[in-house]
Design a protein around this motif. Structure first.
Motif, PDB file in Angstrom:
ATOM      1  N   LEU A  36      25.670  68.396   1.589  1.00 25.29           N
ATOM      2  CA  LEU A  36      25.375  66.963   1.504  1.00 25.29           C
ATOM      3  C   LEU A  36      24.203  66.687   0.571  1.00 25.29           C
ATOM      4  O   LEU A  36      23.347  67.547   0.376  1.00 25.29           O
ATOM      5  CB  LEU A  36      25.027  66.433   2.900  1.00 25.29           C
ATOM      6  CG  LEU A  36      26.103  66.600   3.959  1.00 25.29           C
ATOM      7  CD1 LEU A  36      25.544  66.216   5.320  1.00 25.29           C
ATOM      8  CD2 LEU A  36      27.322  65.779   3.622  1.00 25.29           C
ATOM      9  N   PRO A  37      24.131  65.453   0.038  1.00 20.66           N
ATOM     10  CA  PRO A  37      22.937  65.072  -0.719  1.00 20.66           C
ATOM     11  C   PRO A  37      21.706  65.154   0.186  1.00 20.66           C
ATOM     12  O   PRO A  37      21.803  64.991   1.405  1.00 20.66           O
ATOM     13  CB  PRO A  37      23.215  63.629  -1.127  1.00 20.66           C
ATOM     14  CG  PRO A  37      24.693  63.476  -1.036  1.00 20.66           C
ATOM     15  CD  PRO A  37      25.142  64.417   0.046  1.00 20.66           C
ATOM     16  N   LEU A  38      20.550  65.372  -0.398  1.00 20.00           N
ATOM     17  CA  LEU A  38      19.326  65.578   0.381  1.00 20.00           C
ATOM     18  C   LEU A  38      18.960  64.406   1.277  1.00 20.00           C
ATOM     19  O   LEU A  38      18.396  64.594   2.342  1.00 20.00           O
ATOM     20  CB  LEU A  38      18.164  65.903  -0.553  1.00 20.00           C
ATOM     21  CG  LEU A  38      18.267  67.257  -1.262  1.00 20.00           C
ATOM     22  CD1 LEU A  38      17.081  67.435  -2.202  1.00 20.00           C
ATOM     23  CD2 LEU A  38      18.307  68.387  -0.252  1.00 20.00           C
TER      24      LEU A  38
END
Length: 86
Positions: free
Chosen positions: A69-71
């Motif tokens: 996932l994106p941060l």
């Protein structure tokens, strides 16, 4: 199947609350090919990835999924293969 129920619930919730839930992601391990085909046949909109180290335990699969996932994400974990956990 329990997994179909969990995925349908997650995707319906995401549809109702897109400001809170940007995607539904499924991390697979054992029987990944069979499960991937089943999910496809259910028509559920979920991103699917396969944890290469799934046999090391649930923690490895969770960590792998989070790394995909994106941060700037918040994560809600819903178990789709352990119906007796409550």
């Amino acid at each position: 199947p329990v997994l179909r129920y969990v995925l349908r619930t997650a995707t319906a919730t995401a549809h109702r609350h897109p400001q809170l839930i940007s995607s539904v992601n499924l991390v697979l391990g054992g029987y990944a090919t069979d499960i991937r085909e089943a999910v496809k046949s259910w028509g559920v909109a979920a991103a699917v990835c396969e944890c290469p180290d799934w046999a090391s335990g649930l923690g490895h699969s969770l960590a792998y999924g989070v790394r995909q996932l994106p941060l700037e994400n918040t994560v809600l974990v819903m178990l789709g293969d352990q119906p007796l956990i409550g």
